[in-house]
Design a protein around this motif. Structure first.
Motif, mmCIF file in Angstrom:
data_model
loop_
_atom_site.group_PDB
_atom_site.id
_atom_site.type_symbol
_atom_site.label_atom_id
_atom_site.label_comp_id
_atom_site.label_asym_id
_atom_site.label_seq_id
_atom_site.Cartn_x
_atom_site.Cartn_y
_atom_site.Cartn_z
ATOM 1 N N TRP A 133 -4.577 -1.887 0.553
ATOM 2 C CA TRP A 133 -3.989 -1.075 -0.491
ATOM 3 C C TRP A 133 -4.885 -1.192 -1.722
ATOM 4 O O TRP A 133 -4.923 -2.203 -2.402
ATOM 5 N N ASP A 134 -5.638 -0.114 -1.971
ATOM 6 C CA ASP A 134 -6.637 -0.159 -3.029
ATOM 7 C C ASP A 134 -6.013 -0.086 -4.418
ATOM 8 O O ASP A 134 -6.601 -0.545 -5.388
ATOM 9 N N GLU A 135 -4.838 0.531 -4.520
ATOM 10 C CA GLU A 135 -4.220 0.723 -5.817
ATOM 11 C C GLU A 135 -3.051 -0.229 -6.005
ATOM 12 O O GLU A 135 -2.382 -0.622 -5.050
ATOM 13 N N LYS A 136 -2.798 -0.584 -7.255
ATOM 14 C CA LYS A 136 -1.741 -1.525 -7.583
ATOM 15 C C LYS A 136 -0.366 -0.943 -7.257
ATOM 16 O O LYS A 136 -0.076 0.204 -7.570
ATOM 17 N N ILE A 137 0.473 -1.743 -6.633
ATOM 18 C CA ILE A 137 1.844 -1.340 -6.353
ATOM 19 C C ILE A 137 2.684 -1.557 -7.615
ATOM 20 O O ILE A 137 2.697 -2.653 -8.177
ATOM 21 N N CYS A 138 3.366 -0.498 -8.047
ATOM 22 C CA CYS A 138 4.171 -0.553 -9.268
ATOM 23 C C CYS A 138 5.667 -0.560 -8.973
ATOM 24 O O CYS A 138 6.469 -0.931 -9.836
ATOM 25 N N GLY A 139 6.055 -0.100 -7.788
ATOM 26 C CA GLY A 139 7.459 -0.050 -7.428
ATOM 27 C C GLY A 139 7.617 -0.018 -5.920
ATOM 28 O O GLY A 139 6.689 0.359 -5.198
ATOM 29 N N ALA A 140 8.797 -0.398 -5.445
ATOM 30 C CA ALA A 140 9.009 -0.449 -3.997
ATOM 31 C C ALA A 140 10.496 -0.443 -3.683
ATOM 32 O O ALA A 140 11.337 -0.778 -4.521
ATOM 33 N N ALA A 169 15.728 -7.500 8.905
ATOM 34 C CA ALA A 169 14.521 -6.731 8.572
ATOM 35 C C ALA A 169 13.514 -7.580 7.792
ATOM 36 O O ALA A 169 12.751 -7.055 6.984
ATOM 37 N N HIS A 170 13.485 -8.868 8.063
ATOM 38 C CA HIS A 170 12.652 -9.782 7.272
ATOM 39 C C HIS A 170 11.172 -9.443 7.337
ATOM 40 O O HIS A 170 10.430 -9.648 6.373
ATOM 41 N N GLN A 171 10.704 -8.910 8.459
ATOM 42 C CA GLN A 171 9.285 -8.560 8.552
ATOM 43 C C GLN A 171 8.935 -7.414 7.615
ATOM 44 O O GLN A 171 7.844 -7.374 7.048
ATOM 45 N N MET A 172 9.872 -6.479 7.447
ATOM 46 C CA MET A 172 9.649 -5.380 6.516
ATOM 47 C C MET A 172 9.614 -5.887 5.073
ATOM 48 O O MET A 172 8.799 -5.448 4.259
ATOM 49 N N ILE A 173 10.512 -6.809 4.749
ATOM 50 C CA ILE A 173 10.530 -7.400 3.412
ATOM 51 C C ILE A 173 9.217 -8.122 3.133
ATOM 52 O O ILE A 173 8.575 -7.939 2.092
ATOM 53 N N ALA A 174 8.801 -8.951 4.104
ATOM 54 C CA ALA A 174 7.564 -9.718 3.936
ATOM 55 C C ALA A 174 6.358 -8.805 3.798
ATOM 56 O O ALA A 174 5.435 -9.084 3.015
ATOM 57 N N ASP A 175 6.358 -7.722 4.528
ATOM 58 C CA ASP A 175 5.230 -6.790 4.474
ATOM 59 C C ASP A 175 5.044 -6.240 3.059
ATOM 60 O O ASP A 175 3.931 -6.172 2.533
ATOM 61 N N VAL A 176 6.148 -5.849 2.417
ATOM 62 C CA VAL A 176 6.053 -5.298 1.067
ATOM 63 C C VAL A 176 5.614 -6.368 0.066
ATOM 64 O O VAL A 176 4.701 -6.149 -0.747
ATOM 65 N N PHE A 177 6.227 -7.545 0.121
ATOM 66 C CA PHE A 177 5.876 -8.572 -0.851
ATOM 67 C C PHE A 177 4.449 -9.079 -0.654
ATOM 68 O O PHE A 177 3.771 -9.448 -1.614
ATOM 69 N N SER A 178 3.976 -9.075 0.582
ATOM 70 C CA SER A 178 2.587 -9.483 0.809
ATOM 71 C C SER A 178 1.617 -8.469 0.219
ATOM 72 O O SER A 178 0.503 -8.821 -0.186
ATOM 73 N N LYS A 179 2.026 -7.200 0.156
ATOM 74 C CA LYS A 179 1.186 -6.175 -0.456
ATOM 75 C C LYS A 179 1.220 -6.273 -1.984
ATOM 76 O O LYS A 179 0.204 -6.098 -2.659
ATOM 77 N N ILE A 180 2.401 -6.542 -2.547
ATOM 78 C CA ILE A 180 2.495 -6.752 -3.998
ATOM 79 C C ILE A 180 1.658 -7.961 -4.403
ATOM 80 O O ILE A 180 1.093 -8.014 -5.498
ATOM 81 N N LYS A 195 4.130 -2.655 -19.422
ATOM 82 C CA LYS A 195 3.454 -3.943 -19.597
ATOM 83 C C LYS A 195 3.108 -4.566 -18.245
ATOM 84 O O LYS A 195 2.921 -5.771 -18.121
ATOM 85 N N ASP A 196 3.069 -3.725 -17.209
ATOM 86 C CA ASP A 196 2.649 -4.130 -15.863
ATOM 87 C C ASP A 196 3.694 -4.882 -15.060
ATOM 88 O O ASP A 196 3.355 -5.580 -14.093
ATOM 89 N N ALA A 197 4.965 -4.759 -15.424
ATOM 90 C CA ALA A 197 6.012 -5.262 -14.535
ATOM 91 C C ALA A 197 6.078 -4.378 -13.291
ATOM 92 O O ALA A 197 5.664 -3.218 -13.299
ATOM 93 N N VAL A 198 6.596 -4.931 -12.211
ATOM 94 C CA VAL A 198 6.837 -4.185 -10.967
ATOM 95 C C VAL A 198 8.342 -4.138 -10.744
ATOM 96 O O VAL A 198 9.049 -5.121 -10.991
ATOM 97 N N ILE A 199 8.850 -2.991 -10.297
ATOM 98 C CA ILE A 199 10.279 -2.846 -10.029
ATOM 99 C C ILE A 199 10.496 -2.653 -8.530
ATOM 100 O O ILE A 199 9.797 -1.872 -7.884
ATOM 101 N N VAL A 200 11.450 -3.389 -7.984
ATOM 102 C CA VAL A 200 11.777 -3.321 -6.560
ATOM 103 C C VAL A 200 13.270 -3.039 -6.414
ATOM 104 O O VAL A 200 14.107 -3.760 -6.982
#
Length: 293
Positions: free
Chosen positions: A63-70, A78-89, A197-202
């Motif tokens: 993922w070349d661009e910064k993740i800002c929301g998810a 669905a723990h693998q799906m959760i882990a996948d997103v947080f590993s990308k953040i 200010k670069d916070a991420v929202i999930v």
């Protein structure tokens, strides 16, 4: 001679007793300091090692661009799906993570925050109290730590937060199911300065509930169609057949729009019937969605 010795002993005893009394009175006048108590935190009630397998969070693509929301699920199946997103953040870890999810029991006021951290097996997730105070000052949210004590839409995610984002602080927000579109838009406006200010929202959201697997697939298709068409009037009247928190989903999308991000990627979509290979059970469906700068 005996009288002299006895008198000497009495005088010595009196001097010792006088000293003890003086020290006691002196001690009574000194300030006392109670040992500092640790700050209260939410206990580790949610972690289940069966549903925490970081080895599965191998990135399928860069993922070349910064993740800002998810969007992530909060059902641990669905723990693998959760882990996948947080590993990308994790590729560009934020200082602040805003978590928005349902208040399943509708406890307390309509929109709540907590100022307490969470215990996890990986350490304590700290809350950004300055950001919490900022939100409280808007008068849109109320603080109610008790309401979070059994709320799995927050608690189930905290081990993932601490594992993948160990230095990130959080602001946890939970909403009653009937929080309106207008309220969601207003809260998103208040969150916008934090995101700039670069916070991420999930958004912590599970989708269709209690349906057979094929029915769940159909409902998810309807929900995704409404999301892509930005039909928020439709989404905000959806019930558990479609999703458990229209407001959390809306707050995320409105917040992203407030900072000029409208494109998103649906990373994954499935349901518990598919994951368990059982078409006969009542299911919960899951989606992961990413917003990138």
């Amino acid at each position: 001679m005996k009288k002299v010795a006895t008198l000497f002993i009495i005088i010595c005893f009196g001097l010792v007793l006088t000293g003890i009394v003086r020290e006691t009175r002196r001690a009574e006048t000194l300030p006392t300091f109670a040992p500092s108590a640790p700050a209260p935190i939410h206990p580790n009630n949610f972690f289940d090692p069966r549903y925490f397998t970081p080895e599965y969070s191998v990135k399928k693509e860069l993922w070349d661009e910064k993740i800002c929301g998810a969007v992530v699920p909060h059902h641990l199946l669905a723990h693998q799906m959760i882990a996948d997103v947080f590993s990308k953040i994790q590729d560009a870890p934020p200082n602040l993570l805003i978590l928005v999810g349902p208040n399943h029991k509708n406890i307390g006021s309509r929109i709540l925050v907590s100022s307490l951290g969470w215990q996890t097996p990986f350490g304590t997730v700290e809350v950004d109290k300055e950001a919490v105070d900022y939100l409280l000052a808007t008068h849109m949210v109320k603080q109610d730590d008790y309401a979070f004590s059994t709320e799995h839409s927050m608690g189930n995610l905290m081990p993932f937060v601490k594992y993948y984002l160990p230095n990130t602080k959080v602001v946890p927000i939970i909403c009653h199911h009937d929080v309106s579109k207008k309220e969601a838009e207003q809260l998103a406006e208040h969150l916008s300065p934090l995101l700039k200010k670069d916070a991420v929202i999930v958004a912590s959201v599970d989708f269709s509930h209690y349906l057979a697997s094929q029915e769940a697939v159909q409902m998810d298709s309807q929900t995704l169609k409404a999301i892509r068409e930005k039909d928020w009037d439709r989404i905000f009247v959806m019930d558990n057949d479609h999703l458990d928190s229209p407001s959390a989903l809306g707050i995320l999308f409105f917040a992203m729009e407030s900072i000029g991000i409208t494109d998103f990627t649906v990373l994954d979509n499935t349901n518990s019937g598919i994951l368990l290979g059982n078409d006969m059970i009542e299911t919960t469906s899951y989606m992961t969605i990413l917003f990138q700068k």
